[in-house]
Design an enzyme around this catalytic site. Structure first.
Site, short mmCIF file in Angstrom:
data_model
loop_
_atom_site.label_atom_id
_atom_site.label_comp_id
_atom_site.label_asym_id
_atom_site.label_seq_id
_atom_site.Cartn_x
_atom_site.Cartn_y
_atom_site.Cartn_z
N ASP A 235 52.52 -13.33 -25.92
CA ASP A 235 53.06 -14.55 -25.31
C ASP A 235 54.57 -14.44 -25.07
OD1 ASP A 235 52.77 -17.35 -24.51
OD2 ASP A 235 53.90 -17.84 -26.33
N HIS A 240 59.18 -12.12 -22.22
CA HIS A 240 60.52 -12.70 -22.30
C HIS A 240 61.51 -11.83 -23.10
CE1 HIS A 240 58.52 -16.03 -20.56
NE2 HIS A 240 58.13 -16.65 -21.65
N LYS A 334 57.17 -19.39 -33.82
CA LYS A 334 56.99 -20.85 -33.69
C LYS A 334 57.28 -21.50 -35.03
CE LYS A 334 54.81 -20.60 -29.60
NZ LYS A 334 55.50 -20.98 -28.38
C1 BG6 Z 1 56.36 -19.61 -22.58
C2 BG6 Z 1 55.46 -19.37 -23.75
O1 BG6 Z 1 56.27 -18.55 -21.67
O2 BG6 Z 1 57.70 -19.73 -23.05
C3 BG6 Z 1 55.57 -20.50 -24.77
O3 BG6 Z 1 54.10 -19.28 -23.30
C4 BG6 Z 1 57.02 -20.70 -25.16
O4 BG6 Z 1 54.78 -20.24 -25.92
C5 BG6 Z 1 57.92 -20.81 -23.93
O5 BG6 Z 1 57.09 -21.90 -25.93
C6 BG6 Z 1 59.39 -20.80 -24.36
O6 BG6 Z 1 60.20 -21.12 -23.25
P1 BG6 Z 1 61.63 -21.80 -23.45
O7 BG6 Z 1 62.22 -21.83 -22.08
O8 BG6 Z 1 61.37 -23.17 -24.02
O9 BG6 Z 1 62.39 -20.94 -24.41
#
Ligand code: BG6
Length: 486
Positions: A235, A240, A334
């Site tokens: 995920d 990311h 999380k």
């Molecule tokens: C998403 C994930 O791509 O990015 C989520 O699937 C996560 O699990 C989210 O919460 C986090 O994004 P940001 O912009 O809130 O850091």
């Protein structure tokens, strides 16, 4: 203030999954804000599609409500909303049968940019791409935009890329990783490649290690079943955190063009060593002791025996000349103490201490904060002011973008920039197919490693900084994680 908005050409944007959560929370409010600042004219159209039997006015009411709920506070004037909804239309389309495709085609104009935004589950990507092509709705100039996940492993990512390329050229495919649209992520490139100060030091001779943290305070409630099939590795890390690592570690591209930048990122991914199981820590948050509500990971996962991780930390080695000997520590999870994302670059200690007996000489740390309080901090060592001899202390050179550049206005949501880049035809901030596949090729053996061992993730408390093993991972190397939510 002089307007810095660069207008884009008129477009027809077809939004698949127009009544879904992402459309409501992010895509439609982002389009609204860019309309509000006149980046596109009322000649553009946004055509919602989904299986819902809505009509145009029903969709307009749905979008107006979404903007009131999720638009930027103080910037959702009713007059602007009324003007924006005039751009909207709605066609019910079922991705799985013939319903609606010809009607959709008849809504599109010949002389404007066409964008197909697939805010739907990835299992529908191939089907929609194929129908857009077989019904002659997509033209060679059209763009197709996709949301993650791009596959579950290397094989499924290759199959997906293959299915898309049967109908679209790579130059038409925009794979969103919304981290790339965050202001500070682009600032990382500006910092590295528009200043001469950092780049000569940006290597293992001067940098001891790098810590990349993406901590979230929220749990998985509401999306437990999806999440349980992914876990933190799929995920967050494969996409990311990988992007943050690439932008931190990559060589300077010769130009700031989409393929030059993406070529350099792919080279970083290809240089990553497989992470040994001993160099990673996986965790799962447990219930709050004494809590009346069921709030553990397992309460939401849909599988009471799930071994999926909601936290992961690892030590990654980039095996190339620039980085050999400088580990990158990644962690994300999380239900941690705070929502905080940052890249912290730890420089080595000065080679020789001339201040005999004075402690407090520390290596510099450059912290690039993605959220909250986007900005940059450089920890320096200075003389403690006042009497008492040559005492040293740490002090921060601190820059928060909002304070330093107040004229820049409110922070932009990543989606605003990314959608406008699609219209402009700029792929720099989107993932190329080979990049996604390289990231899976790196991630797969690591995931296989723990799947085969059957190792369970270690439990950790909600509101903390992750499992014990994550701390040990650092202690073992005589290092410490930065405090989350300090
Ligand atoms: C998403 C994930 O791509 O990015 C989520 O699937 C996560 O699990 C989210 O919460 C986090 O994004 P940001 O912009 O809130 O850091």
């Amino acid at each position: 203030m002089v307007s810095r908005v660069i207008p884009v050409d008129p477009f027809d944007l077809v939004l698949f999954g127009a009544t879904g959560d992402l459309a409501r929370r992010k895509i439609l409010p982002s389009l609204f804000h860019r309309f509000q600042i006149a980046q596109f004219s009322p000649q553009s159209r946004i055509i919602g599609t989904s299986r819902s039997k809505l009509d145009k006015s029903g969709f307009q009411a749905f979008v107006a409500e979404a903007i009131r709920e999720f638009g930027q506070e103080g910037e959702t004037g009713e007059e602007d909303i009324a003007a924006f909804v005039q751009l909207l239309d709605y066609v019910p389309v079922d991705a799985k049968d013939d319903t609606g495709w010809l009607a959709l085609k008849s809504h599109l104009r010949a002389d404007v940019i066409r964008v197909f935004y697939l805010s739907v589950g990835p299992s529908l990507f191939p089907e929609i791409a194929s129908r857009l092509s077989s019904c002659n709705i997509a033209t060679p100039e059209s763009r197709i935009v996709l949301e993650k996940p791009f596959g579950h492993d290397l094989g499924s990512a290759q199959a997906l890329n293959g299915a898309l390329r049967d109908h679209f050229d790579e130059s038409q495919i925009y794979r969103i990783d919304h981290y790339l649209g965050k202001e500070t992520v682009q600032n990382l490139m500006a910092l590295r490649f528009a200043n001469s100060l950092f780049e000569p030091l940006w290597n293992s001779t001067h940098i001891d290690h790098v810590q990349i943290t993406v901590a979230e305070s929220i749990g998985v409630a509401g999306r437990g079943e999806y999440y349980d099939r992914s876990g933190a590795m799929r995920d967050m890390v494969q996409n990311h955190l990988m992007q943050l690592l690439c932008l931190t570690a990559m060589e300077p591209p010769s130009r700031f063009t989409s393929n030059a930048v993406r070529d350099e990122k792919v080279k970083v991914i290809e240089a990553l060593e497989t992470v040994a199981q001993g160099d990673l820590a996986r965790g799962q948050y447990r219930a709050t002791p004494g809590s009346a509500v069921a709030d553990s990971y397992l309460d939401h996962a849909g599988d009471p025996n799930s071994r999926t991780e909601s936290f992961i930390a690892m030590k990654v080695q980039v095996a190339n000349w620039r980085w050999a000997g400088t580990p990158f520590y990644l962690r994300t999870g999380k239900c941690l103490r705070a929502r905080e994302s940052e890249i912290a670059v730890y420089f080595r200690d000065p080679p020789h201490n001339i201040f005999e007996g004075a402690d407090g000489v520390h290596g510099n740390v450059l912290v690039i904060r993605l959220q909250p309080d986007e900005g940059i901090t450089l920890r320096t060592t200075i003389k403690d002011p006042g009497p008492g001899g040559m005492r040293l202390t740490g002090a921060n050179l601190d820059m928060t973008f909002a304070d330093s550049l107040p004229e820049a206005g409110r922070p932009q949501d990543a989606y605003e920039r990314l959608i406008m880049d699609v219209i402009r035809g700029n792929q720099t901030l989107f993932m190329r197919g080979d990049e996604v596949e390289a990231a899976w090729a790196w991630a797969d053996p690591i995931i296989d490693g723990w799947s085969q061992s059957g190792a369970a993730p270690q439990a950790y408390d909600r509101g903390g900084s992750g499992p014990e093993d994550s701390l040990l991972l650092m202690h073992r190397d005589n290092r410490r994680w930065r405090t989350i939510g300090a």
